[in-house]
Design a protein around this motif. Structure first.
Motif, PDB file in Angstrom:
ATOM      1  N   ALA A  76       0.833  -1.210   0.000  1.00 35.87           N
ATOM      2  CA  ALA A  76       0.000   0.000   0.000  1.00 35.87           C
ATOM      3  C   ALA A  76       0.863   1.254   0.000  1.00 35.87           C
ATOM      4  O   ALA A  76       0.557   2.242  -0.686  1.00 35.87           O
ATOM      5  N   PHE A  77       1.963   1.228   0.745  1.00 36.89           N
ATOM      6  CA  PHE A  77       2.879   2.359   0.775  1.00 36.89           C
ATOM      7  C   PHE A  77       3.520   2.578  -0.603  1.00 36.89           C
ATOM      8  O   PHE A  77       3.721   3.722  -1.033  1.00 36.89           O
ATOM      9  N   GLU A  78       3.812   1.484  -1.283  1.00 37.42           N
ATOM     10  CA  GLU A  78       4.376   1.600  -2.634  1.00 37.42           C
ATOM     11  C   GLU A  78       3.372   2.234  -3.594  1.00 37.42           C
ATOM     12  O   GLU A  78       3.726   3.101  -4.409  1.00 37.42           O
ATOM     13  N   ARG A  79       2.113   1.829  -3.504  1.00 35.63           N
ATOM     14  CA  ARG A  79       1.094   2.413  -4.379  1.00 35.63           C
ATOM     15  C   ARG A  79       0.916   3.911  -4.097  1.00 35.63           C
ATOM     16  O   ARG A  79       0.690   4.712  -5.006  1.00 35.63           O
ATOM     17  N   GLU A  80       1.044   4.281  -2.830  1.00 37.03           N
ATOM     18  CA  GLU A  80       0.848   5.677  -2.434  1.00 37.03           C
ATOM     19  C   GLU A  80       2.022   6.569  -2.824  1.00 37.03           C
ATOM     20  O   GLU A  80       1.833   7.716  -3.244  1.00 37.03           O
ATOM     21  N   THR A  81       3.265   6.046  -2.686  1.00 37.91           N
ATOM     22  CA  THR A  81       4.448   6.895  -2.840  1.00 37.91           C
ATOM     23  C   THR A  81       5.369   6.507  -3.989  1.00 37.91           C
ATOM     24  O   THR A  81       6.245   7.287  -4.372  1.00 37.91           O
ATOM     25  N   GLY A  82       5.222   5.279  -4.498  1.00 36.75           N
ATOM     26  CA  GLY A  82       6.158   4.784  -5.504  1.00 36.75           C
ATOM     27  C   GLY A  82       7.443   4.234  -4.914  1.00 36.75           C
ATOM     28  O   GLY A  82       8.351   3.831  -5.660  1.00 36.75           O
ATOM     29  N   LEU A  83       7.552   4.176  -3.600  1.00 37.81           N
ATOM     30  CA  LEU A  83       8.770   3.700  -2.944  1.00 37.81           C
ATOM     31  C   LEU A  83       8.687   2.204  -2.654  1.00 37.81           C
ATOM     32  O   LEU A  83       7.646   1.699  -2.226  1.00 37.81           O
ATOM     33  N   ARG A  84       9.821   1.519  -2.859  1.00 34.52           N
ATOM     34  CA  ARG A  84       9.900   0.079  -2.642  1.00 34.52           C
ATOM     35  C   ARG A  84      11.057  -0.219  -1.687  1.00 34.52           C
ATOM     36  O   ARG A  84      12.073   0.471  -1.706  1.00 34.52           O
ATOM     37  N   PRO A  85      10.922  -1.260  -0.879  1.00 40.00           N
ATOM     38  CA  PRO A  85      12.066  -1.630  -0.036  1.00 40.00           C
ATOM     39  C   PRO A  85      13.170  -2.268  -0.873  1.00 40.00           C
ATOM     40  O   PRO A  85      12.886  -2.981  -1.844  1.00 40.00           O
ATOM     41  N   ASP A  86      14.420  -1.976  -0.532  1.00 38.19           N
ATOM     42  CA  ASP A  86      15.497  -2.765  -1.133  1.00 38.19           C
ATOM     43  C   ASP A  86      16.270  -3.543  -0.078  1.00 38.19           C
ATOM     44  O   ASP A  86      17.214  -4.257  -0.400  1.00 38.19           O
ATOM     45  N   THR A  87      15.859  -3.422   1.161  1.00 42.76           N
ATOM     46  CA  THR A  87      16.417  -4.221   2.252  1.00 42.76           C
ATOM     47  C   THR A  87      15.345  -4.369   3.321  1.00 42.76           C
ATOM     48  O   THR A  87      14.690  -3.392   3.673  1.00 42.76           O
ATOM     49  N   VAL A  88      15.160  -5.590   3.822  1.00 39.11           N
ATOM     50  CA  VAL A  88      14.235  -5.843   4.925  1.00 39.11           C
ATOM     51  C   VAL A  88      15.022  -6.560   6.016  1.00 39.11           C
ATOM     52  O   VAL A  88      15.514  -7.663   5.806  1.00 39.11           O
ATOM     53  N   VAL A  89      15.151  -5.920   7.183  1.00 36.47           N
ATOM     54  CA  VAL A  89      16.039  -6.414   8.229  1.00 36.47           C
ATOM     55  C   VAL A  89      15.248  -6.780   9.481  1.00 36.47           C
ATOM     56  O   VAL A  89      14.621  -5.909  10.097  1.00 36.47           O
ATOM     57  N   PRO A  90      15.257  -8.056   9.899  1.00 35.27           N
ATOM     58  CA  PRO A  90      14.590  -8.443  11.150  1.00 35.27           C
ATOM     59  C   PRO A  90      15.504  -8.229  12.348  1.00 35.27           C
ATOM     60  O   PRO A  90      16.697  -8.544  12.302  1.00 35.27           O
ATOM     61  N   ILE A  91      14.957  -7.710  13.428  1.00 34.34           N
ATOM     62  CA  ILE A  91      15.734  -7.462  14.637  1.00 34.34           C
ATOM     63  C   ILE A  91      15.301  -8.380  15.779  1.00 34.34           C
ATOM     64  O   ILE A  91      16.127  -8.799  16.588  1.00 34.34           O
ATOM     65  N   ILE A  92      14.017  -8.706  15.868  1.00 32.80           N
ATOM     66  CA  ILE A  92      13.542  -9.568  16.949  1.00 32.80           C
ATOM     67  C   ILE A  92      12.978 -10.863  16.371  1.00 32.80           C
ATOM     68  O   ILE A  92      12.688 -10.964  15.174  1.00 32.80           O
ATOM     69  N   GLU A  93      12.805 -11.838  17.253  1.00 31.98           N
ATOM     70  CA  GLU A  93      12.464 -13.206  16.848  1.00 31.98           C
ATOM     71  C   GLU A  93      11.244 -13.294  15.942  1.00 31.98           C
ATOM     72  O   GLU A  93      11.272 -13.926  14.894  1.00 31.98           O
TER      73      GLU A  93
END
Length: 437
Positions: A76-93
């Motif tokens: 939904a954020f991509e549709r709204e802004t055109g921005l896409r993640p290029d890294t997804v980092v998990p910090i907790i389990e």
């Protein structure tokens, strides 16, 4: 919302950091902002409830324990802004599987599905250890009390019961003989069901393990990157005794830091689980030269361990974790093994009862570098059985060379300070609320 200039300069891309908004993980935000060239975005069901969320460039509103909901928010954020993640980092389990789902959807570097299946289920984890020759306790699965009795017949008492899907000691309990099985089963199951709605856990997923006698327990923090592995640090754990084995605190550097057999077992455990990206937290029981891996989490160690490494060794482990998920490293960096001091965290425990007042402590010793309260007025200070019983945290650090430090004496001083601070911070009444915290 942040200015879009940095995002456009970075090819309409951003780094998504999951789980760094909670206590003792906030330094992950610092690392991401320092090392990533574009916007750093977080996620939260209620962005306004954590002060750490103020440091993100933007926060998506979604439950980051729910892979479907989290991915929908990113799309939904991509549709709204055109921005896409290029890294997804998990910090907790409980964000590891979410990071795999989002990164997989966008074709980004992440853990494999085969790895995820091993690290998020303690049964498949133990099977992988057995197949790879990594020392661990024998275990059996159960869902009901009759199944537990049948499983116990195939094992040797004492046993340890635990849920297959969680950490933090929730539901973990030692069982000395068959007469204790019914009460232990109820405790294990009820503990899981208390937190199940938060994490979408299902009932009936438990296992029994043979109790492994050990003088102490440590964790080994391991960096993994595309087939390379290296030990960052060995952490001594302060534990409560049986039957719950609750973690009370952490100390770095551990007296076991130069135990090469221990370090190799931790590396072998990560390899057995196919962890090839980011940091992993390996828990090991130590009894002389006998080692037994308890479990491995494919994410940075909690309880302030990353902050202790930063203070003791002079670098941020989060930098390595994030760089690995970004895929910008050719090889793991050379990691310092010479500490510049000693550090410890210890969780505060208020006396049993209902917290009536939470006070402020204004004067700390030179060793005390952080003091946090977790319990709030009206909370019930429950028995010390899991992470849910923590009422506060004290972190201490002292400069010095290893030959100048006495870890046992330092831990004793920190433990004593923690008792003093707990008495100063919390006023409790003997009346219990109808429902515990």
């Amino acid at each position: 919302m942040f200015s879009l200039a940095r995002a456009h300069a970075n090819g309409n891309r951003y780094l998504l950091l999951l789980g760094s908004d909670i206590l003792l993980r906030e330094r992950g935000i610092v690392s991401a902002l320092r090392t990533y060239p574009g916007p750093v975005i977080g996620m939260s069901e209620s962005p306004a409830t954590s002060s750490a969320n103020r440091f993100f460039d933007h926060v998506l509103t979604a439950d980051y324990y729910d892979a479907g909901q989290a991915l929908a928010a990113v799309e939904a954020f991509e549709r709204e802004t055109g921005l896409r993640p290029d890294t997804v980092v998990p910090i907790i389990e409980m964000t590891v599987h979410v990071s795999v789902a989002i990164a997989g959807h966008y074709g980004l570097p992440t853990l494999s599905d085969a790895c995820l299946a091993r690290v998020r289920d303690k049964h498949t984890m133990k099977v992988a250890f057995e197949e790879a020759g990594v020392p661990c306790a024998r275990h059996r699965l159960f869902s009901t009390l009759p199944q537990l009795r049948a499983a116990a017949d195939e094992l040797t008492f004492p046993l340890v019961l635990k849920p297959r899907d969680f950490a933090g000691n929730v539901g973990t309990i030692k069982v000395n003989d068959p007469s204790e099985l019914p009460a232990a089963f109820d405790y294990c199951r009820n503990s899981l069901l208390e937190i199940a709605p938060t994490y979408n856990f299902a009932d009936g997923r438990y296992q029994a393990e043979e109790f492994v006698a050990a003088t102490h327990e440590v964790s080994v923090e391991v960096a993994n990157h595309e087939g390379q592995r290296a030990v960052l640090a060995v952490t001594s754990k302060s534990k409560a005794g049986a039957p719950y084995f609750t973690e009370k605190g952490q100390l770095i550097p551990s007296p076991d830091s130069d135990n090469e057999a221990l370090r190799q077992v931790a590396l072998d455990a990560c390899a057995a689980l196919l962890i090839d990206r980011g940091l992993a937290h390996v828990e090991v029981l130590v009894n002389g030269d006998k080692l037994s891996v308890v479990e491995v989490a494919a994410r940075p160690g909690g309880d302030g361990i990353m902050d202790l490494i930063d203070r003791v060794y002079g670098y941020s482990p989060y930098d390595i974790h994030i760089a690995s998920y970004r895929g910008v490293m050719d090889k793991l960096p050379d990691l310092p093994r010479q500490p510049r001091g000693i550090g410890a965290t210890v969780f505060l425990k208020a006396p049993a009862g209902t917290v009536a007042e939470v006070h402020t402590v204004n004067e700390l010793t030179s060793q005390e570098v952080a003091l946090y309260t977790i319990a709030k007025v009206g909370d019930w200070s429950r028995p010390q059985t899991s992470y849910l019983a923590r009422d506060g945290l004290l972190e201490c650090f002292e400069y010095g060379q290893p030959d100048e430090q006495d870890p046992v004496a330092f831990q004793a001083r920190v433990d004593e300070l923690a008792k003093i601070r707990a008495d100063q911070l919390f006023t409790v009444t003997e009346t219990a609320p109808e429902e515990g915290r």
